[in-house]
Design a protein around this motif. Structure first.
Motif, PDB file in Angstrom:
ATOM      1  N   VAL A 129      19.130  19.708  70.948  1.00 31.04           N
ATOM      2  CA  VAL A 129      17.756  20.060  70.573  1.00 31.04           C
ATOM      3  C   VAL A 129      17.704  20.466  69.098  1.00 31.04           C
ATOM      4  N   CYS A 130      18.704  21.234  68.663  1.00 26.49           N
ATOM      5  CA  CYS A 130      18.743  21.667  67.264  1.00 26.49           C
ATOM      6  C   CYS A 130      18.934  20.485  66.319  1.00 26.49           C
ATOM      7  N   VAL A 159      18.953  33.415  72.471  1.00 24.02           N
ATOM      8  CA  VAL A 159      19.419  32.184  73.108  1.00 24.02           C
ATOM      9  C   VAL A 159      20.934  32.054  73.086  1.00 24.02           C
ATOM     10  N   THR A 199      25.067  24.958  76.101  1.00 20.82           N
ATOM     11  CA  THR A 199      25.237  24.989  74.649  1.00 20.82           C
ATOM     12  C   THR A 199      25.106  23.590  74.059  1.00 20.82           C
ATOM     13  N   LEU A 239      25.196  28.738  68.034  1.00 16.05           N
ATOM     14  CA  LEU A 239      25.705  28.084  69.244  1.00 16.05           C
ATOM     15  C   LEU A 239      27.148  27.613  69.052  1.00 16.05           C
ATOM     16  N   LEU A 299      21.459  22.562  74.002  1.00 12.04           N
ATOM     17  CA  LEU A 299      20.694  23.223  72.951  1.00 12.04           C
ATOM     18  C   LEU A 299      21.097  22.731  71.563  1.00 12.04           C
TER      19      LEU A 299
END
Length: 503
Positions: free
Chosen positions: A267-268, A250, A261, A293, A264
């Motif tokens: 999301v993290c 990813v 980025t 990331l 994501l």
């Protein structure tokens, strides 16, 4: 992953807390970007907001606000010192280890001490992560202050979950004196673990050694025994390995593209908060992916860096394992026994409060004891986790641990039922309840007394039709509670090293 999403989430508190974290951190980073701060400052601001939302755990909103206000008071001087010592590695390393010791020792002052200690440690860690120098300090300090204001606006203004459902206070840590005091012992263990991780980590890489120190530090958070620490280290390694594999798929192909980025990372952040309770491995997975990331945003991400991340994680986990095994170790049995005793005494207190309420004392309230018992049982589960782990070779101790949790869960169910009956204003006092409560207290009194023999399992009392239904239900709960406590004596009082047969 399926187990995470079906894990109990009463009132969807984990879901709401996770969504609030995404909102708070996004607002903090957006504020830093809109004020023209550079990317490293924005990253530090996002980290500060994450820490404020993740680590501040005072039981009241007022206490949380007070701890949040103290974060920059503790963190910014440490950040300034870390940047000032950027070119002085020996002094920098000594200060890092001093912050480790003080940060762990501060846990003796409860949730506030733990939050402030973690924040101070992470300011030193972030200075190494960003390779911060003194010239950057004004921007970094501004980003931290701005992030705390932004995250506090969300937490205490826009979306204050605690004002509607205040969280119960965490159980007080186990007590002791001198080096037997948990915070003192952990401070010594953690400092030595971090010192070993620092030395070996620098031998592995002179640039990314701080990952090893960070691993050793975080493994000790919320642990109280040798077994807990070893299991936590294992889970951290597993989560990191899976996160690195996901990062290769990813994070590396993105090459730091800002929009995907950022999405994501959000999301993290959600994953970190949502999985923190049910699974430490999955939380570390999201932490590792997010770190990859962020390295992509900084323009330094490549597969070799992720491999180095894995090596440094192993170094940190090894340092923690050696420290907890060789320096002032506390066995899993000793820690577990202490938490079980506190849980059983909480059962007794709840029983006594319920009996007084049924007797007509309107000031007696068993509900706080029920909430405390839930937290204590969670702590017992954490302490028993090394024995219940699938890879544990200790078959007899695993069987004993399973029985302990089965009987304690039964006690908790009976206590909840008893408290519900006591809350019913129509439930009347019955003289038999007093005798039943006395029998429960007697069982608790002999459960951990040296040389005392456990009582025989009581006979089921026959129901009496002319008594009030509330009293009958209360009596049934008390009888079941007495039975569970009597059965608990078998696994609790037997030697942890002796062969064990399920009763």
């Amino acid at each position: 992953m399926k187990r995470i999403f079906v894990a109990p989430d009463p009132g969807r508190l984990r879901l709401r807390t996770s969504l609030r974290a995404v909102l708070g951190i996004a607002l903090a980073v957006t504020a830093a970007e809109l004020t023209g701060l550079p990317l490293p400052a924005s990253i530090l601001g996002g980290l500060a907001a994450l820490l404020a939302l993740f680590t501040v755990g005072d039981p009241t909103v007022r206490g949380q606000a007070g701890t949040t206000a103290l974060l920059p008071v503790v963190g910014l001087p440490v950040l300034a010192l870390a940047t000032a010592l950027h070119e002085l590695p020996t002094a920098r390393d000594a200060v890092f280890l001093l912050v480790v010791f003080c940060g762990v020792y501060a846990r003796r002052w409860g949730p506030r001490g733990q939050a402030l200690g973690i924040f101070a440690f992470m300011m030193v860690f972030a200075a190494q992560f960003l390779h911060a120098v003194p010239a950057q300090l004004p921007q970094l300090a501004a980003a931290v202050a701005l992030a705390l204001v932004a995250s506090s606006t969300v937490r205490f203004g826009i979306w204050c979950l605690e004002r509607r459902t205040p969280p119960p206070a965490a159980p007080a840590p186990l007590v002791g004196r001198g080096l037997a005091r948990p915070t003192t012992r952990l401070a010594v263990q953690n400092t030595l673990a971090c010192a070993l991780a620092l030395a070996v980590g620098q031998a592995v890489s002179s640039d990314r050694w701080y990952w090893a120190v960070g691993t050793a530090w975080w493994i000790f958070v919320n642990t109280s025994s040798r077994g807990e620490t070893l299991v936590r280290g294992f889970r951290r390694v597993v989560g990191t390995v899976v996160g690195i594999a996901a990062g290769l798929v990813v994070a590396v192909p993105l090459h730091g593209a800002p929009a995907p980025t950022a999405a994501l990372v959000a999301v993290c952040v959600f994953g970190i908060f949502y999985t923190a309770g049910p699974s430490y491995s999955w939380m570390m997975f999201f932490v590792t992916v997010m770190a990859g990331l962020l390295y992509g945003l900084l323009g330094v991400l490549h597969p070799g860096l992720l491999a180095l991340r894995f090596e440094q994680t192993l170094v940190g986990a090894l340092g923690a394992a050696l420290a907890v095994a060789l320096v002032l170790p506390v066995t899993t049995h000793a820690a577990t026994d202490a938490w079980i005793q506190r849980a059983v005494r909480c059962v007794r207190d709840c029983t006594a409060a319920s009996a007084r309420r049924l007797a007509g004392d309107l000031h007696a309230d068993p509900s706080p004891h029920v909430a405390e018992l839930e937290l204590l049982l969670a702590r017992v589960r954490l302490s028993l986790a090394p024995l219940l782990h699938p890879l544990s070779p200790l078959r007899h101790r695993k069987a004993r641990a399973r029985q302990v949790m089965t009987y304690l869960d039964d006690c908790a169910a009976q206590v909840r039922g008893l408290a519900e009956v006591a809350a019913d204003p129509a439930a009347s006092h019955d003289a038999r309840l007093t005798a039943a409560c006395q029998r429960v207290e007697a069982v608790v009194g002999t459960l951990f007394a040296p040389g005392a023999e456990p009582a025989a399992t009581p006979e089921t009392p026959a129901a009496t039709a002319h008594h009030h239904p509330g009293a009958e239900r209360a009596l049934a709960h008390l009888h079941s509670l007495e039975s569970a406590l009597t059965a608990l004596a078998h696994p609790v009082r037997s030697s942890p090293r002796a062969p064990f047969a399920a009763s």
